[in-house]
Design a protein around this motif. Structure first.
Motif, PDB file in Angstrom:
ATOM      1  N   ALA A   7       0.818  -1.219   0.000  1.00 47.19           N
ATOM      2  CA  ALA A   7       0.000   0.000   0.000  1.00 47.19           C
ATOM      3  C   ALA A   7       0.854   1.273   0.000  1.00 47.19           C
ATOM      4  O   ALA A   7       1.442   1.630   1.028  1.00 47.19           O
ATOM      5  CB  ALA A   7      -0.936  -0.011   1.204  1.00 47.19           C
ATOM      6  N   ASP A   8       0.913   1.912  -1.161  1.00 49.47           N
ATOM      7  CA  ASP A   8       1.591   3.202  -1.297  1.00 49.47           C
ATOM      8  C   ASP A   8       0.530   4.300  -1.222  1.00 49.47           C
ATOM      9  O   ASP A   8      -0.669   4.012  -1.278  1.00 49.47           O
ATOM     10  CB  ASP A   8       2.352   3.242  -2.626  1.00 49.47           C
ATOM     11  CG  ASP A   8       3.553   4.174  -2.581  1.00 49.47           C
ATOM     12  OD1 ASP A   8       3.701   4.923  -1.594  1.00 49.47           O
ATOM     13  OD2 ASP A   8       4.342   4.165  -3.542  1.00 49.47           O
ATOM     14  N   MET A   9       0.941   5.549  -1.089  1.00 47.41           N
ATOM     15  CA  MET A   9      -0.065   6.583  -0.788  1.00 47.41           C
ATOM     16  C   MET A   9      -0.327   7.556  -1.934  1.00 47.41           C
ATOM     17  O   MET A   9      -1.422   8.126  -2.031  1.00 47.41           O
ATOM     18  CB  MET A   9       0.363   7.349   0.466  1.00 47.41           C
ATOM     19  CG  MET A   9      -0.745   8.173   1.074  1.00 47.41           C
ATOM     20  SD  MET A   9      -0.283   8.775   2.712  1.00 47.41           S
ATOM     21  CE  MET A   9      -1.812   9.610   3.176  1.00 47.41           C
ATOM     22  N   GLU A  10       0.667   7.776  -2.805  1.00 46.82           N
ATOM     23  CA  GLU A  10       0.484   8.798  -3.839  1.00 46.82           C
ATOM     24  C   GLU A  10      -0.687   8.480  -4.767  1.00 46.82           C
ATOM     25  O   GLU A  10      -1.293   9.379  -5.343  1.00 46.82           O
ATOM     26  CB  GLU A  10       1.765   8.979  -4.660  1.00 46.82           C
ATOM     27  CG  GLU A  10       2.881   9.696  -3.920  1.00 46.82           C
ATOM     28  CD  GLU A  10       3.773   8.763  -3.119  1.00 46.82           C
ATOM     29  OE1 GLU A  10       3.411   7.580  -2.958  1.00 46.82           O
ATOM     30  OE2 GLU A  10       4.843   9.221  -2.664  1.00 46.82           O
ATOM     31  N   GLY A  11      -0.983   7.198  -4.918  1.00 47.40           N
ATOM     32  CA  GLY A  11      -2.059   6.806  -5.826  1.00 47.40           C
ATOM     33  C   GLY A  11      -3.387   6.570  -5.122  1.00 47.40           C
ATOM     34  O   GLY A  11      -4.314   6.017  -5.719  1.00 47.40           O
ATOM     35  N   SER A  86      11.254  -4.227   1.913  1.00 46.94           N
ATOM     36  CA  SER A  86      10.693  -2.893   1.726  1.00 46.94           C
ATOM     37  C   SER A  86       9.214  -2.922   1.326  1.00 46.94           C
ATOM     38  O   SER A  86       8.394  -3.454   2.060  1.00 46.94           O
ATOM     39  CB  SER A  86      11.549  -2.164   0.681  1.00 46.94           C
ATOM     40  OG  SER A  86      11.228  -0.818   0.613  1.00 46.94           O
ATOM     41  N   MET A  87       8.874  -2.338   0.169  1.00 51.59           N
ATOM     42  CA  MET A  87       7.477  -2.248  -0.265  1.00 51.59           C
ATOM     43  C   MET A  87       6.840  -3.630  -0.426  1.00 51.59           C
ATOM     44  O   MET A  87       5.618  -3.744  -0.449  1.00 51.59           O
ATOM     45  CB  MET A  87       7.361  -1.520  -1.607  1.00 51.59           C
ATOM     46  CG  MET A  87       7.860  -0.087  -1.615  1.00 51.59           C
ATOM     47  SD  MET A  87       7.738   0.671  -3.257  1.00 51.59           S
ATOM     48  CE  MET A  87       5.980   1.071  -3.324  1.00 51.59           C
ATOM     49  N   MET A  88       7.685  -4.648  -0.582  1.00 50.98           N
ATOM     50  CA  MET A  88       7.181  -5.993  -0.870  1.00 50.98           C
ATOM     51  C   MET A  88       7.436  -6.969   0.270  1.00 50.98           C
ATOM     52  O   MET A  88       7.419  -8.182   0.067  1.00 50.98           O
ATOM     53  CB  MET A  88       7.801  -6.513  -2.164  1.00 50.98           C
ATOM     54  CG  MET A  88       7.336  -5.760  -3.401  1.00 50.98           C
ATOM     55  SD  MET A  88       5.552  -5.914  -3.672  1.00 50.98           S
ATOM     56  CE  MET A  88       5.485  -7.596  -4.299  1.00 50.98           C
ATOM     57  N   TYR A 103      -0.565   2.986  -5.990  1.00 57.27           N
ATOM     58  CA  TYR A 103       0.714   3.134  -6.693  1.00 57.27           C
ATOM     59  C   TYR A 103       0.673   4.359  -7.618  1.00 57.27           C
ATOM     60  O   TYR A 103      -0.361   4.994  -7.806  1.00 57.27           O
ATOM     61  CB  TYR A 103       1.036   1.845  -7.455  1.00 57.27           C
ATOM     62  CG  TYR A 103       1.835   0.851  -6.621  1.00 57.27           C
ATOM     63  CD1 TYR A 103       1.520   0.614  -5.285  1.00 57.27           C
ATOM     64  CD2 TYR A 103       2.912   0.156  -7.168  1.00 57.27           C
ATOM     65  CE1 TYR A 103       2.259  -0.283  -4.520  1.00 57.27           C
ATOM     66  CE2 TYR A 103       3.653  -0.749  -6.408  1.00 57.27           C
ATOM     67  CZ  TYR A 103       3.319  -0.959  -5.092  1.00 57.27           C
ATOM     68  OH  TYR A 103       4.059  -1.848  -4.339  1.00 57.27           O
ATOM     69  N   HIS A 104       1.824   4.656  -8.203  1.00 62.61           N
ATOM     70  CA  HIS A 104       1.971   5.876  -9.019  1.00 62.61           C
ATOM     71  C   HIS A 104       2.935   5.611 -10.157  1.00 62.61           C
ATOM     72  O   HIS A 104       3.674   4.620 -10.126  1.00 62.61           O
ATOM     73  CB  HIS A 104       2.490   7.023  -8.134  1.00 62.61           C
ATOM     74  CG  HIS A 104       3.691   6.620  -7.347  1.00 62.61           C
ATOM     75  ND1 HIS A 104       4.962   6.616  -7.880  1.00 62.61           N
ATOM     76  CD2 HIS A 104       3.805   6.137  -6.075  1.00 62.61           C
ATOM     77  CE1 HIS A 104       5.807   6.165  -6.964  1.00 62.61           C
ATOM     78  NE2 HIS A 104       5.131   5.859  -5.855  1.00 62.61           N
ATOM     79  N   ALA A 105       2.955   6.516 -11.135  1.00 64.94           N
ATOM     80  CA  ALA A 105       3.854   6.378 -12.288  1.00 64.94           C
ATOM     81  C   ALA A 105       5.301   6.596 -11.849  1.00 64.94           C
ATOM     82  O   ALA A 105       5.579   7.142 -10.787  1.00 64.94           O
ATOM     83  CB  ALA A 105       3.461   7.371 -13.368  1.00 64.94           C
ATOM     84  N   ALA A 114       4.436  11.512  -9.729  1.00 61.71           N
ATOM     85  CA  ALA A 114       5.269  10.452 -10.309  1.00 61.71           C
ATOM     86  C   ALA A 114       6.697  10.532  -9.784  1.00 61.71           C
ATOM     87  O   ALA A 114       7.289  11.613  -9.689  1.00 61.71           O
ATOM     88  CB  ALA A 114       5.273  10.576 -11.829  1.00 61.71           C
ATOM     89  N   HIS A 115       7.250   9.380  -9.429  1.00 63.47           N
ATOM     90  CA  HIS A 115       8.642   9.286  -8.982  1.00 63.47           C
ATOM     91  C   HIS A 115       8.974   7.816  -8.810  1.00 63.47           C
ATOM     92  O   HIS A 115       8.075   6.958  -8.825  1.00 63.47           O
ATOM     93  CB  HIS A 115       8.853  10.020  -7.640  1.00 63.47           C
ATOM     94  CG  HIS A 115       8.175   9.354  -6.488  1.00 63.47           C
ATOM     95  ND1 HIS A 115       6.819   9.427  -6.277  1.00 63.47           N
ATOM     96  CD2 HIS A 115       8.659   8.559  -5.504  1.00 63.47           C
ATOM     97  CE1 HIS A 115       6.501   8.724  -5.196  1.00 63.47           C
ATOM     98  NE2 HIS A 115       7.602   8.178  -4.707  1.00 63.47           N
ATOM     99  N   THR A 116      10.237   7.528  -8.638  1.00 61.69           N
ATOM    100  CA  THR A 116      10.654   6.172  -8.277  1.00 61.69           C
ATOM    101  C   THR A 116      11.592   6.289  -7.080  1.00 61.69           C
ATOM    102  O   THR A 116      12.710   6.790  -7.206  1.00 61.69           O
ATOM    103  CB  THR A 116      11.355   5.463  -9.450  1.00 61.69           C
ATOM    104  OG1 THR A 116      10.471   5.476 -10.578  1.00 61.69           O
ATOM    105  CG2 THR A 116      11.696   4.016  -9.087  1.00 61.69           C
ATOM    106  N   SER A 133       8.944   1.734 -13.220  1.00 62.52           N
ATOM    107  CA  SER A 133       8.285   2.319 -12.043  1.00 62.52           C
ATOM    108  C   SER A 133       8.499   1.394 -10.852  1.00 62.52           C
ATOM    109  O   SER A 133       8.990   0.262 -10.995  1.00 62.52           O
ATOM    110  CB  SER A 133       6.790   2.440 -12.321  1.00 62.52           C
ATOM    111  OG  SER A 133       6.259   1.143 -12.570  1.00 62.52           O
ATOM    112  N   GLU A 134       8.085   1.846  -9.679  1.00 63.56           N
ATOM    113  CA  GLU A 134       8.111   0.964  -8.506  1.00 63.56           C
ATOM    114  C   GLU A 134       7.249  -0.275  -8.769  1.00 63.56           C
ATOM    115  O   GLU A 134       7.594  -1.384  -8.355  1.00 63.56           O
ATOM    116  CB  GLU A 134       7.604   1.724  -7.272  1.00 63.56           C
ATOM    117  CG  GLU A 134       8.563   2.813  -6.826  1.00 63.56           C
ATOM    118  CD  GLU A 134       7.937   3.828  -5.884  1.00 63.56           C
ATOM    119  OE1 GLU A 134       6.828   3.566  -5.362  1.00 63.56           O
ATOM    120  OE2 GLU A 134       8.542   4.894  -5.676  1.00 63.56           O
ATOM    121  N   GLY A 135       6.131  -0.085  -9.471  1.00 60.52           N
ATOM    122  CA  GLY A 135       5.263  -1.214  -9.798  1.00 60.52           C
ATOM    123  C   GLY A 135       5.982  -2.258 -10.638  1.00 60.52           C
ATOM    124  O   GLY A 135       5.881  -3.464 -10.369  1.00 60.52           O
TER     125      GLY A 135
HETATM  126 ZN   LIG Z   1       5.916   5.015  -4.171  1.00 59.07          ZN
END
Ligand SMILES: [Zn+2]
Length: 275
Positions: A7-11, A86-88, A103-105, A114-116, A133-135
């Motif tokens: 769960a990321d927040m920007e998206g 980390s995220m995973m 998630y985000h671009a 958008a960022h990585t 991307s992070e995705g």
């Molecule tokens: Zn992120």
């Protein structure tokens, strides 16, 4: 069926602005609730689709954003930072599917916030020659562990990105990108229903497949030359140009660990006004 939500927040629903996702701001307090609502809609859908356990792994910034007291009781929350994957974190625990929520671009692409990893300092990341991307990075890590990506939520650019790196995944666009800091947003009543339905349907694809451990090449471009020089101090990392470094790793897990070190060292090298 056990499912991991990264769960990321920007998206998340309604998020379009720096203060929306920066801890301690009034806006952040507001969007923590909307972010938690997105997660709960996802948990409800996954449960309706047959999930028996859902682990929500916080993946944004200090990783202390979601409101545990409001979390759907069918889920468990992994909150706080400093996790090996980390995220995973949790992807290696025998789960049957992963959701990338909020998630985000990626860096250098169009998309809301958008960022990585590093918001400004990283201007591009390439995984095996493909802009990542992070995705995309996290999907490769999931694939290594035999875990299908079931659902990706974020803005419309995030969904287009996901359609390329995880073509079998469902996507839910909770907002339409207008610029890096503007979007046409659907309200939470609408996005919640969309996420819930997509999560339930996405459970059709849950189930482990054979993992595929292969070597990967990662390249990272920064916005300033001294950041590339700082990152190139890391063993195995080679400076490829004034602002670019690259490295090879024998697995995606090792690649992500090296990437984390590269971004941590680059972040520590950022100076005030000149960056
Ligand atoms: Zn992120």
């Amino acid at each position: 069926m056990r499912i991991l939500i990264s769960a990321d927040m920007e998206g998340a629903t309604g998020v379009t602005w720096t203060a929306d996702v920066v801890a301690q701001t009034e806006q952040w307090q507001r969007f923590r609730r909307l972010f938690t609502d997105d997660v709960n809609a996802c948990v409800a859908g996954l449960a309706a689709g047959g999930a028996t356990a859902v682990l929500v792994n916080e993946a944004h910034s200090a990783q202390r954003n979601l409101l545990l007291e409001d979390l759907d009781p069918r889920a468990r929350l992994l909150t706080g930072r400093h996790k090996p994957l980390s995220m995973m974190q949790g992807v290696d625990s025998g789960i049957d599917g992963a959701v990338f929520l909020g998630y985000h671009a990626g860096a250098g692409e169009e998309g809301v916030l958008a960022h990585t990893y590093l918001e400004n300092s990283v201007t591009g990341v390439w995984l095996d020659g493909v802009p990542a991307s992070e995705g995309r990075l996290n999907a490769a890590l999931a694939a290594e562990h035999g875990v299908p990506v079931l659902l990706v939520t974020g803005d419309d650019r995030t969904c287009a990105d996901a359609a390329d790196y995880a073509p079998g995944a469902r996507t839910v666009a909770v907002k339409e990108c207008v610029s890096r800091y503007a979007a046409v947003c659907a309200p939470p009543q609408v996005t919640g229903a969309m996420i819930r339905t997509a999560a339930e349907e996405a459970m059709n694809r849950a189930g482990r497949v054979p993992g595929n451990v292969t070597g990967h090449r990662v390249e990272v471009e920064f916005d300033a030359t001294h950041l590339a020089a700082a990152a190139a101090v890391v063993p195995t990392v080679e400076q490829l140009g004034p602002r670019r470094v690259g490295f090879e790793a024998a697995s995606m897990t090792l690649a992500m660990q090296a990437f984390k070190v590269v971004t941590a060292i680059a972040a520590a090298a950022v100076e005030g006004i000149y960056g």
